[in-house]
Motif scaffolding. Structure first.
Motif, PDB file in Angstrom:
ATOM      1  N   ARG A 266       1.238   0.581   1.525  1.00 55.13           N
ATOM      2  CA  ARG A 266      -0.042   1.078   0.668  1.00 55.13           C
ATOM      3  C   ARG A 266      -0.458   0.112  -0.094  1.00 55.13           C
ATOM      4  O   ARG A 266      -1.826   0.200  -0.426  1.00 55.13           O
ATOM      5  N   ASN A 267       0.235  -0.732  -0.852  1.00 52.99           N
ATOM      6  CA  ASN A 267      -0.208  -1.672  -1.828  1.00 52.99           C
ATOM      7  C   ASN A 267      -0.163  -3.193  -1.396  1.00 52.99           C
ATOM      8  O   ASN A 267      -0.908  -3.915  -2.091  1.00 52.99           O
ATOM      9  N   GLN A 269      -0.181  -4.554   2.169  1.00 53.49           N
ATOM     10  CA  GLN A 269      -0.790  -4.793   3.280  1.00 53.49           C
ATOM     11  C   GLN A 269      -2.195  -4.325   3.339  1.00 53.49           C
ATOM     12  O   GLN A 269      -2.462  -3.394   3.075  1.00 53.49           O
ATOM     13  N   GLY A 270      -3.119  -5.217   3.722  1.00 49.99           N
ATOM     14  CA  GLY A 270      -4.548  -4.570   3.914  1.00 49.99           C
ATOM     15  C   GLY A 270      -5.418  -5.608   3.952  1.00 49.99           C
ATOM     16  O   GLY A 270      -5.270  -6.824   4.025  1.00 49.99           O
ATOM     17  N   LYS A 271      -6.798  -5.265   3.890  1.00 46.91           N
ATOM     18  CA  LYS A 271      -7.909  -6.024   3.774  1.00 46.91           C
ATOM     19  C   LYS A 271      -8.622  -5.534   2.382  1.00 46.91           C
ATOM     20  O   LYS A 271      -8.693  -4.545   2.108  1.00 46.91           O
ATOM     21  N   SER A 272      -9.398  -6.590   1.798  1.00 48.72           N
ATOM     22  CA  SER A 272     -10.331  -6.373   0.473  1.00 48.72           C
ATOM     23  C   SER A 272     -11.077  -7.334   0.481  1.00 48.72           C
ATOM     24  O   SER A 272     -11.265  -8.340   1.206  1.00 48.72           O
ATOM     25  N   VAL A 280      -6.686 -10.819   2.824  1.00 46.46           N
ATOM     26  CA  VAL A 280      -5.974 -10.287   3.785  1.00 46.46           C
ATOM     27  C   VAL A 280      -4.671 -10.303   3.240  1.00 46.46           C
ATOM     28  O   VAL A 280      -4.269 -11.451   2.598  1.00 46.46           O
ATOM     29  N   VAL A 284      -1.724  -8.807   8.069  1.00 47.07           N
ATOM     30  CA  VAL A 284      -3.295  -8.575   8.632  1.00 47.07           C
ATOM     31  C   VAL A 284      -3.566 -10.150   9.098  1.00 47.07           C
ATOM     32  O   VAL A 284      -3.842 -10.933   8.476  1.00 47.07           O
ATOM     33  N   ILE A 296      -2.604  -7.097  -1.672  1.00 53.68           N
ATOM     34  CA  ILE A 296      -3.924  -6.944  -1.357  1.00 53.68           C
ATOM     35  C   ILE A 296      -4.519  -6.197  -2.701  1.00 53.68           C
ATOM     36  O   ILE A 296      -5.510  -6.549  -2.929  1.00 53.68           O
ATOM     37  N   ASN A 297      -3.795  -5.392  -3.353  1.00 54.34           N
ATOM     38  CA  ASN A 297      -3.967  -4.715  -4.631  1.00 54.34           C
ATOM     39  C   ASN A 297      -4.058  -5.598  -6.017  1.00 54.34           C
ATOM     40  O   ASN A 297      -4.729  -5.398  -6.741  1.00 54.34           O
TER      41      ASN A 297
END
Length: 336
Positions: A266-267, A269-272, A280, A284, A296-297
């Motif tokens: 949720r906090n 892993q990810g893209k932004s 990333v 990712v 990511i956050n």
């Protein structure tokens, strides 16, 4: 079954703990239903059960549903019973989580061995009796730790296939290769330890005692794998006999339930984007030029610049835009 499950539910007395029930199966021809030891760690309390058929599973799950937050379902196909499908059609209120008790057992055995041999198994001669799921996985694990591993089973062809497969998987420069042993007649005072993982009871008799060194480890992972004669006649060698307590692997079972695992997806892993620069994190695979960060956050560290293949660019291959973007992200992190 009803009274036993009610008794176990009453044992969940910690108001601050998250209640769990695990429902597993065994490859053994076992009783309709069995209660396993309770477990508690890291803010979780767990009651644990074994079932042996579809009717037993359905009855057990109905009694547990809504009484605990999580119900862990054994997804290892030890019998021709689809326990996961039964759970998903039976459970209405509790949260279903799949788990692999065999892997937790491997973790427990690995931790036990590390502790017993003071943190290093290098060159320890270990016999694994049994060529099944757990024995094979543990053999690979201990061989990677440098142990001198031997596997025995009454099914010689199965052991041969298993040993060849495991040695193919072992890292190229592994210190010792895994070996098959078929005859113990000429092996005396050789093994530092024997670990059993077989589904039958009382199959390892006193004829193997001569293979073990004095004070050797005897670890019964399958429960009741050794005969009374083995234990009685092994006393003159001062063998150190243990039954594997799988509670050692409980933390492994808890991993999917812990906040860290949920927060990672949720906090972390990810893209932004930061100032129109794509970032990333958490595995990712970014496009070439994306900035890889640790979170990511709330990024605090720049890992590198994505090469578009899942890795990072070499610093010597940075272009002007790469330097500009990495500088902007670094200033953003510093000013937070």
């Amino acid at each position: 079954m009803i009274d036993k499950i009610k008794e176990e539910l009453k044992s969940l007395t910690d108001p601050n703990a998250i209640a769990i029930a695990s429902v597993g199966m065994t490859s053994r021809d076992s009783a309709y239903f069995a209660v396993l030891p309770r477990r508690k760690a890291l803010g979780f309390e767990s009651i644990n059960f074994l079932v042996s058929s579809k009717p037993a599973a359905e009855e057990c799950l109905k009694l547990l549903d809504g009484k605990v937050k999580y119900i862990l379902i054994d997804v290892e196909a030890k019998k021709n019973v689809d326990l996961e499908s039964i759970a998903r059609s039976t459970i209405k209120s509790s949260i279903i989580k799949s788990y692999k008790p065999n892997d937790a057992t491997v973790e427990a055995a690995d931790l036990f061995m590390l502790n017993y041999f003071n943190g290093s198994l290098k060159d320890k001669k270990i016999l694994i009796y049994g060529a099944g799921n757990i024995g094979g996985k543990l053999a690979l694990r201990l061989a990677e730790r440098g142990a001198n591993l031997y596997i025995f089973s009454r099914n010689i062809n199965k052991v041969s296939l298993l040993v060849n497969a495991l040695n193919t998987i072992l890292p190229k420069y592994s210190y010792n290769k895994i070996k098959q042993i078929n005859n113990f007649d000429e092996v005396n005072n050789f093994f530092d330890g024997i670990i059993s993982f077989v589904s039958s009871e009382k199959v390892i008799n006193q004829s193997l005692i001569h293979c073990l060194k004095e004070n050797a480890l005897v670890l019964d992972g399958g429960i009741n794998n050794f005969t009374h004669e083995f234990h009685k006649n092994g006393k003159h060698k001062l063998l150190n006999c243990f039954r594997l307590d799988v509670r050692l692997g409980f933390l492994y079972t808890l991993m999917p339930l812990m906040d860290y695992s949920e927060l990672f997806f949720r906090n972390i892993q990810g893209k932004s984007f930061i100032e129109e620069i794509k970032i990333v994190s958490g595995g990712v695979i970014g496009d070439e030029g994306d900035i890889i960060v640790d979170n990511i956050n709330s990024p605090k560290q720049i890992i590198g610049i994505a090469n578009g293949l899942g890795g990072t660019k070499e610093a010597g291959n940075y272009n002007q835009n790469d330097f500009k973007n990495i500088d902007k992200i670094q200033k953003y992190i510093s000013n937070r």
